[in-house]
Every structure is written in structure tokens, then in C-alpha cells.
Design a protein around this motif. Structure first.
Motif, PDB file in Angstrom:
ATOM      1  N   UNK A  31     -39.457  76.242 119.417  1.00 37.24           N
ATOM      2  CA  UNK A  31     -40.193  75.749 120.583  1.00 37.24           C
ATOM      3  C   UNK A  31     -39.516  74.507 121.150  1.00 37.24           C
ATOM      4  N   UNK A  32     -39.114  73.589 120.273  1.00 39.25           N
ATOM      5  CA  UNK A  32     -38.421  72.385 120.738  1.00 39.25           C
ATOM      6  C   UNK A  32     -37.097  72.759 121.392  1.00 39.25           C
ATOM      7  N   UNK A  33     -36.363  73.671 120.783  1.00 39.75           N
ATOM      8  CA  UNK A  33     -35.089  74.122 121.357  1.00 39.75           C
ATOM      9  C   UNK A  33     -35.307  74.753 122.730  1.00 39.75           C
ATOM     10  N   UNK A  75     -43.132  77.293 126.096  1.00 35.51           N
ATOM     11  CA  UNK A  75     -42.955  76.726 124.757  1.00 35.51           C
ATOM     12  C   UNK A  75     -43.457  75.286 124.639  1.00 35.51           C
ATOM     13  N   UNK A  76     -43.707  74.614 125.764  1.00 30.79           N
ATOM     14  CA  UNK A  76     -44.057  73.197 125.706  1.00 30.79           C
ATOM     15  C   UNK A  76     -45.291  72.918 124.830  1.00 30.79           C
ATOM     16  N   UNK A  77     -46.388  73.668 124.908  1.00 35.32           N
ATOM     17  CA  UNK A  77     -47.525  73.346 124.024  1.00 35.32           C
ATOM     18  C   UNK A  77     -47.155  73.402 122.533  1.00 35.32           C
ATOM     19  N   UNK A  78     -46.377  74.401 122.129  1.00 31.20           N
ATOM     20  CA  UNK A  78     -45.968  74.502 120.724  1.00 31.20           C
ATOM     21  C   UNK A  78     -44.983  73.388 120.367  1.00 31.20           C
ATOM     22  N   UNK A  79     -44.087  73.057 121.274  1.00 27.62           N
ATOM     23  CA  UNK A  79     -43.134  71.972 121.027  1.00 27.62           C
ATOM     24  C   UNK A  79     -43.869  70.644 120.909  1.00 27.62           C
ATOM     25  N   UNK A  80     -44.831  70.442 121.788  1.00 25.77           N
ATOM     26  CA  UNK A  80     -45.634  69.217 121.734  1.00 25.77           C
ATOM     27  C   UNK A  80     -46.341  69.114 120.381  1.00 25.77           C
ATOM     28  N   UNK A  81     -46.917  70.202 119.898  1.00 20.50           N
ATOM     29  CA  UNK A  81     -47.591  70.209 118.597  1.00 20.50           C
ATOM     30  C   UNK A  81     -46.595  69.926 117.468  1.00 20.50           C
ATOM     31  N   UNK A  84     -45.841  66.235 117.459  1.00 18.67           N
ATOM     32  CA  UNK A  84     -46.984  65.532 116.867  1.00 18.67           C
ATOM     33  C   UNK A  84     -46.950  65.671 115.349  1.00 18.67           C
ATOM     34  N   UNK A  85     -46.602  66.852 114.881  1.00 20.59           N
ATOM     35  CA  UNK A  85     -46.508  67.110 113.438  1.00 20.59           C
ATOM     36  C   UNK A  85     -45.506  66.160 112.778  1.00 20.59           C
ATOM     37  N   UNK A  86     -44.449  65.827 113.498  1.00 22.18           N
ATOM     38  CA  UNK A  86     -43.417  64.941 112.962  1.00 22.18           C
ATOM     39  C   UNK A  86     -43.766  63.464 113.087  1.00 22.18           C
ATOM     40  N   UNK A  87     -44.766  63.151 113.869  1.00 23.57           N
ATOM     41  CA  UNK A  87     -45.045  61.745 114.106  1.00 23.57           C
ATOM     42  C   UNK A  87     -46.466  61.394 113.698  1.00 23.57           C
ATOM     43  N   UNK A  88     -47.299  61.183 114.681  1.00 23.25           N
ATOM     44  CA  UNK A  88     -48.658  60.728 114.445  1.00 23.25           C
ATOM     45  C   UNK A  88     -49.563  61.475 115.417  1.00 23.25           C
ATOM     46  N   UNK A  89     -50.747  61.886 114.987  1.00 23.24           N
ATOM     47  CA  UNK A  89     -51.642  62.603 115.897  1.00 23.24           C
ATOM     48  C   UNK A  89     -51.934  61.839 117.196  1.00 23.24           C
ATOM     49  N   UNK A  90     -51.860  60.523 117.150  1.00 21.58           N
ATOM     50  CA  UNK A  90     -52.118  59.722 118.357  1.00 21.58           C
ATOM     51  C   UNK A  90     -51.069  59.961 119.437  1.00 21.58           C
ATOM     52  N   UNK A  91     -49.905  60.433 119.044  1.00 17.60           N
ATOM     53  CA  UNK A  91     -48.828  60.693 119.997  1.00 17.60           C
ATOM     54  C   UNK A  91     -49.193  61.843 120.933  1.00 17.60           C
ATOM     55  N   UNK A  92     -50.075  62.732 120.483  1.00 19.82           N
ATOM     56  CA  UNK A  92     -50.449  63.885 121.296  1.00 19.82           C
ATOM     57  C   UNK A  92     -50.967  63.453 122.663  1.00 19.82           C
ATOM     58  N   UNK A  93     -51.746  62.398 122.712  1.00 18.84           N
ATOM     59  CA  UNK A  93     -52.269  61.908 123.991  1.00 18.84           C
ATOM     60  C   UNK A  93     -51.126  61.484 124.909  1.00 18.84           C
ATOM     61  N   UNK A  94     -50.122  60.825 124.347  1.00 24.47           N
ATOM     62  CA  UNK A  94     -48.968  60.409 125.142  1.00 24.47           C
ATOM     63  C   UNK A  94     -48.184  61.614 125.662  1.00 24.47           C
ATOM     64  N   UNK A  95     -48.079  62.637 124.834  1.00 23.73           N
ATOM     65  CA  UNK A  95     -47.296  63.811 125.204  1.00 23.73           C
ATOM     66  C   UNK A  95     -47.985  64.681 126.254  1.00 23.73           C
ATOM     67  N   UNK A  96     -49.253  64.408 126.520  1.00 24.02           N
ATOM     68  CA  UNK A  96     -49.959  65.166 127.546  1.00 24.02           C
ATOM     69  C   UNK A  96     -49.652  64.659 128.944  1.00 24.02           C
ATOM     70  N   UNK A  97     -48.964  63.557 129.040  1.00 28.85           N
ATOM     71  CA  UNK A  97     -48.562  63.011 130.330  1.00 28.85           C
ATOM     72  C   UNK A  97     -47.564  63.957 130.998  1.00 28.85           C
ATOM     73  N   UNK A  99     -45.094  63.072 132.491  1.00 28.38           N
ATOM     74  CA  UNK A  99     -43.775  62.457 132.372  1.00 28.38           C
ATOM     75  C   UNK A  99     -43.144  62.649 130.996  1.00 28.38           C
ATOM     76  N   UNK A 100     -43.931  63.034 130.021  1.00 29.46           N
ATOM     77  CA  UNK A 100     -43.440  63.092 128.643  1.00 29.46           C
ATOM     78  C   UNK A 100     -42.293  64.088 128.478  1.00 29.46           C
ATOM     79  N   UNK A 101     -42.509  65.309 128.913  1.00 25.17           N
ATOM     80  CA  UNK A 101     -41.485  66.343 128.704  1.00 25.17           C
ATOM     81  C   UNK A 101     -40.181  66.011 129.420  1.00 25.17           C
ATOM     82  N   UNK A 102     -40.206  65.675 130.716  1.00 23.95           N
ATOM     83  CA  UNK A 102     -38.922  65.336 131.363  1.00 23.95           C
ATOM     84  C   UNK A 102     -38.253  64.119 130.723  1.00 23.95           C
ATOM     85  N   UNK A 103     -39.058  63.180 130.262  1.00 20.25           N
ATOM     86  CA  UNK A 103     -38.490  62.004 129.606  1.00 20.25           C
ATOM     87  C   UNK A 103     -37.790  62.401 128.308  1.00 20.25           C
TER      88      UNK A 103
END
Length: 174
Positions: A31-33, A75-81, A84-97, A99-103
Motif C-alpha cells: 500500500x505504501x509503495x 491504496x491511501x487508506x491502507x497506507x495511512x493505517x 500509523x502502525x509504525x508510529x503512534x495512533x495520534x498520527x492518524x489525525x494528522x494523516x487525514x489532512x 496535505x499529508x499524502x502529497x507532503x
């Protein structure tokens, strides 16, 4: 702006700080790829200017790239998850922006493609041409399986090319 700074901090987090994180399943890594591939292809086209303009990596707009863009969107929803799995559940809110994916892709694509030398471009062109008929998901699977293979060889002390530090689980039946 605080969200953007927090997202950048996550992306820039040193590998040692992530040492305790779980590994990604093949599906997570695929998904990330998939999300990163359209920008990686476009960035490769900017570097491989010696290739003919008809090369798949040199065409910024094409049916080929449109397929990868659509796969990245799916694939973005699975990649976002997975992120989050690699970091912290709080990051999920940031990734919903929006701007997150293009960044994220604008940071990762140049890091990956930055290793490409102009002499590599004919080989890349051939590989992309051979992979072009496959669905984008299959190409992502090939990339992840190759990373798993190279990481396993490296772990056994074998000489391998530079392997990106994506925490992909060892290859197993999934």
C-alpha cells in the motif's frame, strides 16, 4: 502549521527511534509503495532526460501513470493505517489532512530516486516497460518481495545493494 510540523517530525524520525516498532506486512508495504509510485515514476522521468520522450517514465500524463494514480488513491487508506502502525495512533489525525499524502510522497520520492544515476535510466526504462502491462498492485508486490529478499540476504551477511530501511516483515506466507 502545527500539524505539518508534527507530520514532518514523524517522517524525519531516526531509525533508532523506530527500532521498537512492528514490521509491515507485505500488504502494508505494498500500500505504501502504491501511494509513492506515481511520484517516483514522475521524479525518475525528470532525472532520466536522456531517455526518449516516448519512454513511460518521461510521459508525465499517460494512461500508464493514470493507472498508478488511481491505484495510489485506492491504496491511501491502507497506507495511512500502515504508517500509523509504525508510529503512534495520534498520527492518524494528522494523516487525514489533504496535505499529508502529497507532503509524504514529495519527501520520499526524491530520496528514492535520488540514488538513480543517468546511466541507470536505460535499465529503469526497460524494467518499467516490462512491468507496464501488469496491474499496479502486482508491481508493488514485486517491489516489496524484492525488498524482503534483499533484506533477508543482507541479514545472512550476503553482499547486497543498498536496501531502503522500510521495516517490512520477513517474507512469509500471508
Amino acid at each position: 502549521m502545527k500539524r505539518l510540523a508534527a507530520l514532518l517530525a514523524l517522517v524525519a524520525m531516526p531509525t533508532a527511534a523506530r527500532a521498537q516498532t512492528p514490521c509491515l506486512t507485505a500488504s502494508d508495504a505494498e500500500a505504501i509503495a502504491l501511494v509513492a509510485m506515481p511520484d517516483i515514476i514522475r521524479e525518475t522521468g525528470r532525472i532520466c532526460t536522456a531517455l526518449p520522450p516516448s519512454s513511460l517514465v518521461r510521459r508525465p500524463s499517460s494512461a500508464f501513470l493514470a493507472r498508478y494514480d488511481a491505484a495510489a488513491d485506492s491504496a491511501w487508506p491502507a497506507a495511512r493505517a500502515a504508517i500509523v502502525k509504525l508510529s503512534d495512533p495520534a498520527v492518524d489525525l494528522l494523516l487525514q489532512s489533504d496535505y499529508a499524502r502529497p507532503l509524504l510522497t514529495s519527501i520520499f520520492a526524491p530520496q528514492i530516486v535520488g540514488r538513480v544515476q543517468p546511466a541507470d535510466c536505460p535499465t529503469i526504462d526497460r524494467l518499467v516497460t516490462l512491468l507496464e502491462p501488469l496491474p499496479a498492485r502486482n508491481t508493488a508486490g514485486i517491489i516489496v518481495a524484492t525488498l524482503q529478499y534483499l533484506k533477508a540476504r543482507k541479514a545472512r551477511g550476503k553482499q547486497v545493494a543498498v536496501v531502503p530501511d522500510l521495516p517490512v516483515c520477513a517474507a512469509v506466507s500471508q
